[in-house]
Design an enzyme around this catalytic site. Sequence first.
Site, PDB file in Angstrom:
ATOM      1  N   ASP A   1      -0.343  -5.241   2.291  1.00 38.82           N
ATOM      2  CA  ASP A   1       0.554  -4.169   1.828  1.00 38.82           C
ATOM      3  C   ASP A   1       1.960  -4.700   1.617  1.00 38.82           C
ATOM      4  OD1 ASP A   1      -1.473  -2.368   1.981  1.00 38.82           O
ATOM      5  OD2 ASP A   1      -0.571  -1.080   3.514  1.00 38.82           O
TER       6      ASP A   1
ATOM      7  N   ASP B   1      -4.229   2.232   8.068  1.00 39.11           N
ATOM      8  CA  ASP B   1      -4.109   2.206   6.620  1.00 39.11           C
ATOM      9  C   ASP B   1      -4.909   3.335   5.969  1.00 39.11           C
ATOM     10  OD1 ASP B   1      -3.274   0.647   4.209  1.00 39.11           O
ATOM     11  OD2 ASP B   1      -5.440   0.603   3.918  1.00 39.11           O
TER      12      ASP B   1
ATOM     13  N   THR C   1      -0.562   4.933   0.460  1.00 34.64           N
ATOM     14  CA  THR C   1      -1.840   5.641   0.340  1.00 34.64           C
ATOM     15  C   THR C   1      -1.866   6.903   1.197  1.00 34.64           C
ATOM     16  OG1 THR C   1      -2.740   4.188   2.038  1.00 34.64           O
ATOM     17  CG2 THR C   1      -3.176   3.592  -0.226  1.00 34.64           C
TER      18      THR C   1
END
Length: 514
Positions: A381, A56, A89
Site C-alpha cells: 500500500d 486491509d 479500500t
Amino acid sequence: MFIMSEDSQRTQGRDAQSSNIMAGKAVAESVRTTLGPRGMDKMLVDSGGEVVITNDGATILNEMDIEHPAAQMIVEVAETQEEEVGDGTTTAGVIAGNLLGEAEDLIEQDVHATTIVEGYHEAAEIALDAIDEQISEAAVDDEVLKQVAESSMTGKGTGGLTAESLAETVVEAVRHVESDEGVARENVTVHTQIGASSNATELVPGIVIDEEPAHDGMPTEIEDASIAVLDVELGVRTGDVDAEYAIDSIDQLNAAIDAEESEVQGYAETVAESGADVVVTTEDVDDRVSTFLANEGILVFENVGSSDTADILSATGATRVGALDDLEEADFGKADRIRTANFGDDDLAFVEGGAAAEAVTVFVRGGTEHIVDELERAIGDALDVAATALASGEVVPGAGATEIAIANKVREEAAGIEGRKQLAVTAFADALDVVPRTLAANTGQDPIDALVDLRAAHDSEGRAGLITDGEDVTIDDPLEFGVVDPADVKREAIESATEAATMIVRIDDVIAAE
Ligand code: ADP
Ligand code: MG
C-alpha cells in the site's frame, strides 16, 4: 403463462431494493472498525483452517467469501480501489455503505430511485471539485512522500518496524524507479523473509530470488558478473543412462565410464571457457560438473524455476540459450553483483545492479508468517500511494479533513439545486461524514461530538482533521502534522463508491435462477 423456470426466485420493488441495500450496508459495516490509525485487525479463518490476520479492507472483503450479488458489488468497490490506486479500500467501502444507508432513508420518504441516482452523481461531481480545492500547495518532495507512505501504514501491523523507518525505504524505492516516463511501480517488488530473529528492512538495488548455489564450494559473491542463462542439463542425460550397454568385459565397462567422464568433463570445460562467471540453468547439473565449476570459481544455480528465470533474464538482459554449443558472450547478462546468503532454512540470491532493468526490491524480515504477510500488504500500500503521489504531485490532507471539506462544499451547493434532488445531494454530504465519524469512533471518541468540533475547526481554520499521534487525539491541520493522502485515492473512493451505490439503488427486480 410462465416465462421463467418455476424454480427461479423473483423479488421485486421495495423488497428487492431493501434487501440489496441491506446486504451492501452489511458488507461495508464489516470493515468499518478497521479504518484509520487505531483501526482494529480482523482474523479470517477459511474452511481449511488457514488464518489471515489483516487490517486491509480489500483483503478482508476478498477473504470473506461473499455470495449476495449486491454485497459482491461492494467487494468490487474495494477491488477496483486496490487495483487503481492501491489504498483507500476501507474508506471506499465505508462511503459506499453509507450512501446506501442514506438512499434507504430517501426511499422511505418516497424519493424515487432515479432522483437519488441523479442527485448522487451531481454530488460526486461537486465532491471531485472539492478535492481539487484541497490539494496541498507544497511541492511533493521526499518529505511529503514519506508522510504519504507513513500515513498509509499508521495502524497497520508492521511488526517491530516503525512506519517511519519503512516509509524511508519506500520513498527510496519509488525514487529509484522514477524516470521521465513516470514512476514504474511494477519494477518495485517486496520480498519477505520469515524467521529472522531481528526485524529489518533493506532496499536491494535489484531482485531477490529463492535460489542457492549448486555446490558448497562455489563463491558466494561475484562482482561485475557475466551471467549465462541455460535451458541445458549439465550432465549425462537421465535417458542415456537407461540405454542398454552391451558390456561383457571390465575393459568395456571402464571405457563406458571413461566416455561418461569425458562427456561430463566436456560440459564443464565448455561452460568454464565461455567466460561466464555465473551460470543459471533450468535443468540439473551433475555433481562432477558442479565440483569442476566450483574449482573454477564459477557460481551455478541449477533447477531454477520459470518465474525466477524470467526475472533474471529481464534484470540482467541475458538471452536464454538452449544448447551448450550455442553459448556465446553476446548472450550473457550483466549485473554489478550477485551474492547469496543463508537465512535459517532458506537460501536467497541477490542479483544487484542488473544491466537491463531498474528493478528494486524492498527486502523485509519479520518474525512469523502472519507478521510478514501483513507487512507485505502494508508496504505494498505504501509503495502504491508514494508512487501515485509522486506521479501526480497531488496530495490532500488526511485524518478526515478532506471529507469534511467535501461534505461542506456539497451541502453549500445543494442549496441551489431544485426539487427532491436536493435531498439526495444533501444525503451524499451526510454519507461522507462517516469517514471522520468512524475515525473518531475508532479512537474511542464520541463520533457526534468529534464531528461538531471538526466542523467548527474547519470553519474557523479552513482545514481540520482528527489527528492521532501515539496515544493523543487532537483536532488540527493534518498537513502540518504530516497526515496526507494522495488526491487520487480520494477521487477513486468517491467515484467507485458512487458508482456501486447508484447501481444497487437502481435495481428493483432480482431474478435468481435456482
Ligand atoms: P483505507 O483502507 O481506507 O486506506 P486505513 O485504515 O488505511 O483505510 O485508514 C485511512 C485513513 O486514516 C485516511 O483517511 C487517513 O487520512 C487516515 N490517517 C492516517 N494516519 C492518520 C493519523 N495519524 N491520524 C488520523 N488519521 C490518519
Ligand atoms: Mg490505507
